[in-house]
Design a protein around this motif. Structure first.
Motif, short mmCIF file in Angstrom:
data_model
loop_
_atom_site.label_atom_id
_atom_site.label_comp_id
_atom_site.label_asym_id
_atom_site.label_seq_id
_atom_site.Cartn_x
_atom_site.Cartn_y
_atom_site.Cartn_z
N VAL A 171 0.88 -1.16 0.00
CA VAL A 171 0.00 0.00 0.00
C VAL A 171 0.92 1.21 0.00
O VAL A 171 1.68 1.43 0.94
CB VAL A 171 -0.94 0.00 1.22
N ASN A 172 0.85 2.00 -1.06
CA ASN A 172 1.75 3.15 -1.21
C ASN A 172 1.16 4.44 -0.64
O ASN A 172 1.89 5.29 -0.17
CB ASN A 172 2.12 3.35 -2.67
N ALA A 173 -0.16 4.57 -0.72
CA ALA A 173 -0.84 5.75 -0.18
C ALA A 173 -2.26 5.34 0.18
O ALA A 173 -2.92 4.64 -0.58
CB ALA A 173 -0.85 6.87 -1.22
N ILE A 174 -2.70 5.80 1.35
CA ILE A 174 -4.05 5.48 1.81
C ILE A 174 -4.88 6.76 1.85
O ILE A 174 -4.44 7.78 2.38
CB ILE A 174 -4.03 4.84 3.22
N GLY A 175 -6.07 6.66 1.28
CA GLY A 175 -7.01 7.78 1.32
C GLY A 175 -8.41 7.25 1.56
O GLY A 175 -8.66 6.06 1.39
N LEU A 176 -9.31 8.12 1.96
CA LEU A 176 -10.69 7.68 2.21
C LEU A 176 -11.39 7.31 0.92
O LEU A 176 -12.13 6.34 0.87
CB LEU A 176 -11.46 8.77 2.95
N GLY A 177 -11.17 8.08 -0.13
CA GLY A 177 -11.83 7.81 -1.41
C GLY A 177 -11.01 6.95 -2.35
O GLY A 177 -11.56 6.16 -3.12
N GLU A 178 -9.69 7.11 -2.28
CA GLU A 178 -8.82 6.40 -3.22
C GLU A 178 -7.48 6.11 -2.55
O GLU A 178 -6.98 6.92 -1.78
CB GLU A 178 -8.62 7.29 -4.46
#
Length: 154
Positions: free
Chosen positions: A38-45
């Motif tokens: 997982v390189n970047a976590i966001g709520l939408g994407e």
């Protein structure tokens, strides 16, 4: 054997060798997903990357020029990977293709309970790859459906 017959036999032999040497390659076989990150976590994407492990059943090396694959998790579209750099594929050997994609987190959230309870998911890959050798490239389909074990450490 007369000269005409010998010339005709030579032409047929050369044509047969040329056709065998330029035969359409068989599509590599999907084996597994490795090194999921997982390189970047966001709520939408979110952005994830992984290495797709394949096996080349051909008795000759290939070049992968382009690939595009839609990824489905439990029959829900997760994202699309695109590979547009030249990758060398060894003959009759396993190889890894690094891929990355942006993931719609709504699809991950809707599968979260299944993943936690079952420890495996249905994976579906659908796309194509531009493979070739000697400067001649073919579009080969990428089709895979199967189970993938999920190892989550909380």
């Amino acid at each position: 054997m007369n000269k005409t017959c010998l010339s005709l036999l030579t032409v047929i032999s050369v044509a047969a060798l040329f056709m065998i040497g330029c035969s359409r390659p068989v599509a590599p076989e999907y084996r597994s997903i490795e090194n999921l990150r997982v390189n970047a976590i966001g709520l939408g994407e979110s952005a994830i990357s992984a290495d797709l492990k394949y096996y080349n059943p051909n008795n000759f090396a290939l070049k992968l020029k382009y690939g595009e694959t839609s990824v489905y998790l439990n029959n829900r579209f997760l994202g699309k990977t695109i590979l547009d750099s030249l990758t060398l594929i060894p003959a009759r050997d396993s190889f890894l293709i690094p891929v990355s994609m942006k993931v719609d987190m709504k699809q991950v959230y809707s599968n979260a309970l299944d993943i936690l309870l079952k420890k495996e998911v249905d994976i579906k890959l659908d796309g194509f790859a531009k493979l070739g050798k000697g400067g001649i490239f073919f579009n080969l389909p990428i089709k895979y459906e199967g189970k993938q074990k999920v190892d989550i450490h909380l």
